[in-house]
Design a protein around this motif. Structure first.
Motif, short mmCIF file in Angstrom:
data_model
loop_
_atom_site.label_atom_id
_atom_site.label_comp_id
_atom_site.label_asym_id
_atom_site.label_seq_id
_atom_site.Cartn_x
_atom_site.Cartn_y
_atom_site.Cartn_z
N LEU A 33 0.82 -1.21 0.00
CA LEU A 33 0.00 0.00 0.00
C LEU A 33 0.85 1.26 0.00
CD1 LEU A 33 -2.86 -1.03 2.46
CD2 LEU A 33 -2.93 -0.90 -0.04
N THR A 42 -2.22 6.20 2.77
CA THR A 42 -2.41 4.87 3.36
C THR A 42 -2.70 5.01 4.85
OG1 THR A 42 -0.91 3.83 1.78
CG2 THR A 42 -1.31 2.65 3.84
N ASP A 46 -6.45 0.77 6.40
CA ASP A 46 -6.26 0.19 5.06
C ASP A 46 -5.30 -1.00 5.13
OD1 ASP A 46 -7.85 2.20 3.93
OD2 ASP A 46 -6.12 3.53 3.70
N GLU A 50 -6.15 -4.86 4.15
CA GLU A 50 -5.32 -5.55 3.16
C GLU A 50 -4.71 -6.82 3.73
OE1 GLU A 50 -3.16 -5.82 -0.62
OE2 GLU A 50 -4.94 -4.73 0.03
#
Length: 218
Positions: A33, A42, A46, A50
């Motif tokens: 990311l 980011t 997040d 992920e």
């Protein structure tokens, strides 16, 4: 007996493996990311999504986004090894000082510089962009630059101690040359912008360092 067992604590190899697997998943997710989205865009949430873990798990392991970036940086620098061993203490750095021939020392230095640049440049671009918006990252980059200079100074001092530096060069001058020639901006210019292969860059850099720093071979 039960109290003795409790006092010693209980270690579960399975849980330790699961925890390590989770840690690596978080680091992998963060690196992806950060590289694709950039540092500022980011969020820790997040990264958690992920990696397939909760936000609380990410915060428990890394506390803050700057700390997470720093761990990702060290792992990338080490070639995927999750540790924070200083560059000066790594085996591929020690080889520079163990080489009997100063030309070989600088060849190894060029090898190391190229190897590290190939690993870290995508993440370094992320950090450079982040430094403009995050004071903590800017301070981190400044500290890293200082450490890089100190590493180059150690090489220059090693060459001087062996009587290998060009007669007109002082250790500070040799350090400045190493600091400049081994800087990531030169790699970025020649490899990323001008399309040199890393192998060509390494060969060129080794020859340049040898010519600029060492006494001519009689």
């Amino acid at each position: 007996m039960a109290d003795d067992v409790k006092a010693r604590g209980y270690r579960s190899p399975l849980r330790e493996r699961q925890a390590e697997s989770t840690r690596l998943a978080i680091l992998d997710a963060a690196q992806r990311l950060f590289t694709v989205r950039g540092y500022v865009r980011t969020r820790l949430s997040d990264v958690a999504e992920e990696a397939g873990v909760s936000l609380a798990t990410v915060k428990l392991g890394f506390k803050t986004k700057p700390e997470l970036l720093l761990v990702v940086w060290h792992r990338t620098l080490a070639g995927g090894v999750d540790d924070q061993v200083p560059v000066a203490e790594r085996a591929w750095t020690r080889e520079i000082y163990e080489a009997a021939d100063p030309r070989e020392s600088l060849r190894l230095l060029a090898r190391n510089v190229t190897m590290v640049r190939r690993r870290i440049m995508p993440l370094r671009h992320v950090m450079d962009a982040a430094a403009a918006a995050d004071e903590e990252i800017a301070e981190l980059l400044e500290r890293m630059t200082g450490e890089f200079y100190a590493n180059q100074q150690a090489v220059a001092s090693h060459l001087a101690a062996g009587g290998h530096l060009r007669a007109e060069l002082t250790v500070p001058e040799a350090t400045d040359l190493l600091f400049t020639l081994n800087n990531g901006q030169l790699y970025q210019l020649l490899v990323e912008q001008r399309g040199w292969t890393p192998e060509r860059y390494e060969t060129w850099l080794a020859g340049l360092l040898q010519r600029e720093l060492l006494r001519p071979v009689s």
